[in-house]
Structure formats: structure tokens, C-alpha cells
Design an enzyme around this catalytic site. Structure first.
Site, PDB file in Angstrom:
ATOM      1  N   SER A  77       0.851  -1.194   0.000  1.00  0.00           N
ATOM      2  CA  SER A  77       0.000   0.000   0.000  1.00  0.00           C
ATOM      3  C   SER A  77       0.881   1.236   0.000  1.00  0.00           C
ATOM      4  O   SER A  77       2.095   1.160   0.110  1.00  0.00           O
ATOM      5  CB  SER A  77      -0.867   0.008   1.251  1.00  0.00           C
ATOM      6  OG  SER A  77      -0.033   0.264   2.360  1.00  0.00           O
ATOM      7  N   GLY A  78       0.222   2.374  -0.097  1.00  0.00           N
ATOM      8  CA  GLY A  78       0.965   3.638  -0.086  1.00  0.00           C
ATOM      9  C   GLY A  78       1.229   4.123   1.324  1.00  0.00           C
ATOM     10  O   GLY A  78       1.007   3.412   2.299  1.00  0.00           O
ATOM     11  N   LYS A  80      -0.288   6.358   3.066  1.00  0.00           N
ATOM     12  CA  LYS A  80      -1.420   6.729   3.918  1.00  0.00           C
ATOM     13  C   LYS A  80      -1.835   5.600   4.856  1.00  0.00           C
ATOM     14  O   LYS A  80      -2.332   5.826   5.934  1.00  0.00           O
ATOM     15  CB  LYS A  80      -2.617   7.119   3.050  1.00  0.00           C
ATOM     16  CG  LYS A  80      -2.402   8.397   2.267  1.00  0.00           C
ATOM     17  CD  LYS A  80      -3.624   8.702   1.428  1.00  0.00           C
ATOM     18  CE  LYS A  80      -3.347   9.859   0.497  1.00  0.00           C
ATOM     19  NZ  LYS A  80      -4.411  10.081  -0.445  1.00  0.00           N
ATOM     20  N   ALA A  81      -1.684   4.363   4.397  1.00  0.00           N
ATOM     21  CA  ALA A  81      -2.078   3.222   5.235  1.00  0.00           C
ATOM     22  C   ALA A  81      -1.077   2.108   4.996  1.00  0.00           C
ATOM     23  O   ALA A  81      -1.371   1.117   4.344  1.00  0.00           O
ATOM     24  CB  ALA A  81      -3.476   2.767   4.865  1.00  0.00           C
ATOM     25  N   LYS A  99      -1.397 -10.351   5.522  1.00  0.00           N
ATOM     26  CA  LYS A  99      -1.304  -8.883   5.512  1.00  0.00           C
ATOM     27  C   LYS A  99      -0.579  -8.437   6.783  1.00  0.00           C
ATOM     28  O   LYS A  99      -1.009  -8.737   7.895  1.00  0.00           O
ATOM     29  CB  LYS A  99      -2.710  -8.275   5.456  1.00  0.00           C
ATOM     30  CG  LYS A  99      -2.709  -6.757   5.451  1.00  0.00           C
ATOM     31  CD  LYS A  99      -4.097  -6.229   5.119  1.00  0.00           C
ATOM     32  CE  LYS A  99      -4.134  -4.714   5.152  1.00  0.00           C
ATOM     33  NZ  LYS A  99      -5.415  -4.189   4.687  1.00  0.00           N
ATOM     34  N   ASP A 193     -12.483   1.342   1.494  1.00  0.00           N
ATOM     35  CA  ASP A 193     -11.735   1.509   0.251  1.00  0.00           C
ATOM     36  C   ASP A 193     -12.048   0.424  -0.780  1.00  0.00           C
ATOM     37  O   ASP A 193     -11.158  -0.247  -1.284  1.00  0.00           O
ATOM     38  CB  ASP A 193     -10.230   1.523   0.580  1.00  0.00           C
ATOM     39  CG  ASP A 193      -9.427   2.286  -0.464  1.00  0.00           C
ATOM     40  OD1 ASP A 193     -10.054   2.924  -1.327  1.00  0.00           O
ATOM     41  OD2 ASP A 193      -8.195   2.226  -0.425  1.00  0.00           O
TER      42      ASP A 193
END
Length: 507
Positions: A77-78, A80-81, A99, A193
């Protein structure tokens, strides 16, 4: 040795928080509070051999992902999270998606465990289900089924061989609507999301909704890592995800399916208002779609993308609108996606099969039962060296439990046999590979292949080169639709049996 094989995959994308993807052969610990019991749903209870939700140790997941090797990463992920998803394989051969959160995303282990158990109780064929979690020191990880056939984003935006045909796009829309409706009925209506990277294709090519989106990315609930152009307007105002926000995001997925591009909702709505539906449609479809069906989907997308949350449809409305559009219901998804069928043809055995091998290869549980009854306990010789002191009342009780189990087994009362054999096993003073093999068959006859596989593996632990242990594993694996692993195990058993006949321990 293997258990149910099912999987979870996502392509790496710089801004996406996604996932690619048991048997409880590891030791599960109790969660730090009393969890709810897992729920099934109309279609879902442990469907397809999905294991029950449990806690994994960090060492289990480290081993499964080759020490979290960069080669195992399937999505990142980027900023932001921040979190990473790895592909892994458990000792029992099940493929998983793991994850891994940053250390401080969930400082409170109890809060993380509660959130994970809440999602983990869900079971549905439209979800890539959550099968476990790990809270070990600072480590916070989720474990899901692994989906082997990429994401909707890959098939829609980055295809190499063929674009997704119209009928398959309708199926994706319906299946994801059904997944959201199931979650809503189970009081898990908040999905974080939702986008084309959250839709994954299983081994049969059927679309599933990633369970990872049902969990917040962190305790503070930062929920959108996507471009702001696709974010529900109310989220921009108050930073909160609501059930209506999920419907808005579903509308953006419908736009993806219609256009074959990740198109900003504002631009799409301009086209819809101007009745330029043909300009909206994916040119790669080359006109191979029903204008009437497309108009219905466009209308639904427009409703989902309404600025005012209260004007959007609910999940039941989504299903009701999309269900009548089903086309090609008899064509399997893998055919429509142009991917090979998951099941390989079982290889021809390399060794001649004995009567036990033949019975196992054709999954003839009745014949296996007759053979185990006739063989009795002669394969157990030498597996127990007991001192005189151990022949206590407890030992007599234990052997009595085994005898009751044997009577029940002979009389085909398999549930009673499981109970009696479990009493024998739980005392633990004496180990018997035969009891494990017999209880394994009882589990198979009670339609519990996960438990059957565990017992067959235990029999192998007690007696590492016993063909029957391998034969029973092959039957359990076949029942779990792991046909290649089942064939390998059958061949291994036949090889051990052949070696035996040439002069090993008596068969």
C-alpha cells in the site's frame, strides 16, 4: 501435508492496500477475550473446506512466507495506510495471503484481536475469507484465503491476452453486490476503500471480495488510500466511512466495469447526464454487450454516486437490480476469463496399488472401512513401550475407551467412535497410529475432511513410514479438492508399500 487449497492474490499497486491470499494443524491459542462463534450465511458456512478462524503464531507465518521474503510480496500500500501483503504456504500446503501491518498501526493487541475476530466470524462463498490473525509482541498480521487468479484491476486495466467479456463483468458486479449484502446482513456493512484491487478471482475464476477491506487499516480508521477523485464526498467532509460510502465506492467499481478504465466519477456523471453512454463504454468490448443491460448498470452506477448519501440505494437494491441481468449462467467463470481450470488431471500412479491403495484412489470409504477393520491393530506393534508402572487404572480406562471406539467403528457408528477414540487420544499415555487412521476415516464419513487430514498427519508423525497414514492423507486431500497433492500422496503411499513388501516392517 495439505489441507484445503484456496487462495488470494493482488497485483502490486503503489497506492493500494490489497491482498493476494488450514487446517488448524498449528496450535491455536485463545484470543484475549471471548470471541463470537463463526457464522455461516445462507451460502457460506465453512463452504469449500474454509477452516474456522484461529490465531496463528508468528513463527507459523514466518515459515509460510519464507521469512517474509520480498519474493513473496503480492501487494504494497501507499504511505497513507502502510502495510504489505505476502503470499505464503502453511505446513499443511494451504496457500494463504498474509497482511502485515506496521508496528504501531494497532498498538492495542486486544483491539486488533477484537476487530479480527469480528471479520473472521464471517464465512461466505463470495468473500475471500479471513482465516486467522497473529498478535505476537509488536506484530499484527491477518491471514486470508489466497486467490490465485489476480484482481479485477489486472483483468480490466492491465490485461495481456483478452479483456473481460460483458457477461463476466455483469457476474462480477452481482457477486460483489451479494458479498456486500451478506456483510450488511451480518452487521459488517462498513467496507473500507472498495475498488477494483479488492475484487479477486479464485481458483475457479469466480470473483470474490477481499475480506481485508472489512477491517480498518489502523485503529484510527484511516480508510481510503485511493485518489481523492474516487473518495465518497462525505468522507472528505467528516473522515468517516458509512454504509452509504460503501455504496458510493461500489458505484466507482461499476464505472470500472462499464468503461474498462479507472474513470473519475465526476467525469462519468457528466457523460451520463449528456446521455453519452456509448462514450462511457469500454471500446475493447467492440459493441458486444446489450445496450439495455448497459443502460441498467449505468443507471445503477449513477444512483450509487449520488452526492447525498441518503439518495443512494442499499445492498439489497444492488442485488435486486443486477440479479435479473445474469447472462451465460451455465458458462464457468474460468472459461469466460480465459484461464485454465484449477484442477490438474491426477497423474497416473507410478507404483502398483494394493487393495488399500485402490480403495483410496477411488475414494471408496466403505472399502477403506472394511480394510481397517480387518487389519485391526497389527501395525501398531512397537509404537508403544510402556513400563509396568503405567498399567494403572487410567490405562485400563483408556483401553476401555479404545475398545468402545472399536465396537462403534465396526458397527459404523462413526460419531460415537470419534468420541471414544478422542478420549483415548486425549489421555496421551499411549499413542496409536491405528486409532488416528480410524478416527480419520470417521471424520471423512462425517464430512469433516480438515479433521481427517490432521489425524492422518498425526498417524504419520507416530509412524513416519506407514503407508496407511499417507493413504488416509490422500483421501482427505482429495475431499478438500486438492487433487494434485492427493495424487502425490497416493503415489508416496504406494511407494512405501512396495518397499515394505520387499522387506520392511510387516504389512
Amino acid at each position: 501435508m495439505g489441507c484445503c487449497e484456496s487462495s488470494f492474490l493482488t497485483e502490486t499497486h503503489p497506492e493500494k492496500d490489497d491482498q493476494h491470499h488450514h487446517n488448524n494443524s498449528h496450535n491455536t491459542q485463545n484470543p484475549p477475550f471471548s470471541p463470537p462463534s463463526p457464522a455461516g450465511g445462507a451460502d457460506g458456512a465453512a463452504a469449500g473446506g474454509v477452516p474456522s478462524f484461529s490465531e496463528f503464531s508468528f513463527s507459523d507465518l514466518k515459515a509460510a512466507t519464507n521469512n517474509f521474503s520480498s519474493d513473496s510480496i503480492v501487494s504494497e500500500s501507499g504511505e497513507k495506510a502502510p502495510n504489505i501483503v505476502y503470499k505464503g504456504r502453511l505446513q499443511n500446503r494451504r496457500w494463504i495471503a498474509v497482511k502485515k501491518f506496521t508496528k504501531m498501526a494497532w498498538p492495542d493487541p486486544k483491539q486488533f484481536a477484537e476487530e479480527a475476530w469480528g471479520v473472521g466470524r464471517l464465512r461466505h462463498q463470495r468473500l475471500a475469507n479471513l482465516i486467522g490473525y497473529c498478535c505476537d509482541g509488536d506484530e499484527r498480521l491477518l491471514v486470508a484465503e489466497y486467490m490465485p487468479n489476480d484482481t479485477l484491476a489486472k483483468h480490466l486495466f492491465h490485461w495481456e491476452n483478452q479483456t473481460i467479456e460483458w457477461a463476466m463483468r455483469l457476474r462480477v458486479a452481482l457477486f460483489i453486490a451479494e458479498a456486500l449484502d451478506f456483510c450488511s446482513t451480518e452487521s459488517r456493512s462498513l467496507y473500507h476503500d472498495l475498488n477494483a484491487y479488492r475484487v479477486l478471482f479464485d481458483e475457479d475464476g469466480d470473483p470474490r471480495l477481499s475480506c481485508f477491506g472489512l477491517m480498518k487499516n489502523s485503529r484510527d480508521g484511516k480508510s481510503y488510500s485511493t485518489n481523492l477523485a474516487y473518495t465518497p464526498p462525505e468522507y472528505l467532509r467528516n473522515g468517516r466511512v458509512t454504509p452509504e460510502s460503501v455504496i458510493y465506492s461500489f458505484g466507482t467499481v461499476l464505472l470500472d466495469l462499464l468503461s474498462g478504465k479507472h474513470i473519475p466519477p465526476s467525469h462519468a456523471l457528466d457523460l451520463i447526464r449528456d446521455k453519452n453512454i456509448i462514450l462511457l463504454m469500454d471500446s475493447h468490448l467492440e459493441g458486444n454487450f446489450s445496450t439495455e443491460e448497459a443502460t441498467t448498470v449505468v443507471g445503477l452506477a449513477s444512483q450509487c454516486l449520488q452526492y447525498e448519501p441518503r439518495e443512494r440505494p442499499n445492498t439489497k437494491d444492488l442485488v435486486a437490480t443486477l440479479a435479473p441481468l445474469k447472462t451465460k449462467p451455465d458458462v464457468p467463470s474460468y472459461v469466460m476469463l480465459g484461464i485454465p481450470k484449477h484442477e490438474d488431471a491426477p497423474p497416473t500412479p507410478q507404483h502398483p496399488l494394493s487393495p488399500m491403495g485402490e480403495a483410496c484412489s477411488r475414494l471408496d470409504l466403505t472399502a477403506i472401512h472394511q480394510i481397517l477393520v480387518m487389519t485391526h491393530y497389527r501395525d501398531d506393534e512397537g509404537t508403544n513401550e510402556l513400563s509396568f508402572q503405567e498399567w494403572t487404572q487410567q490405562m485400563r480406562d483408556m483401553l476401555e475407551a479404545r475398545k468402545r471406539g472399536d465396537f462403534a467403528f465396526r458397527d459404523k457408528d462413526f460419531k460415537t467412535a470419534i468420541d471414544c477414540y478422542s478420549q483415548f487420544v486425549d489421555v496421551g499415555t499411549m499413542v496409536s497410529p491405528t486409532v488416528y487412521a480410524r478416527r480419520s476415516l470417521c471424520y471423512l464419513l462425517c464430512d469433516q475432511p480438515d479433521a481427517a487430514l490432521r489425524d492422518a498427519m498425526q498417524a504419520q508423525c507416530v509412524y513416519p513410514d506407514w503407508p496407511t497414514a499417507f493413504y488416509m492423507q490422500s483421501v482427505a486431500l482429495a475431499k478438500l479438492d486438492m487433487h494434485k497433492d492427493a495424487a502425490d500422496m497416493l503415489n508416496e503411499a504406494a511407494g512405501l508399500e512396495e518397499k515394505r513388501q520387499k522387506g520392511g516392517r510387516g504389512s
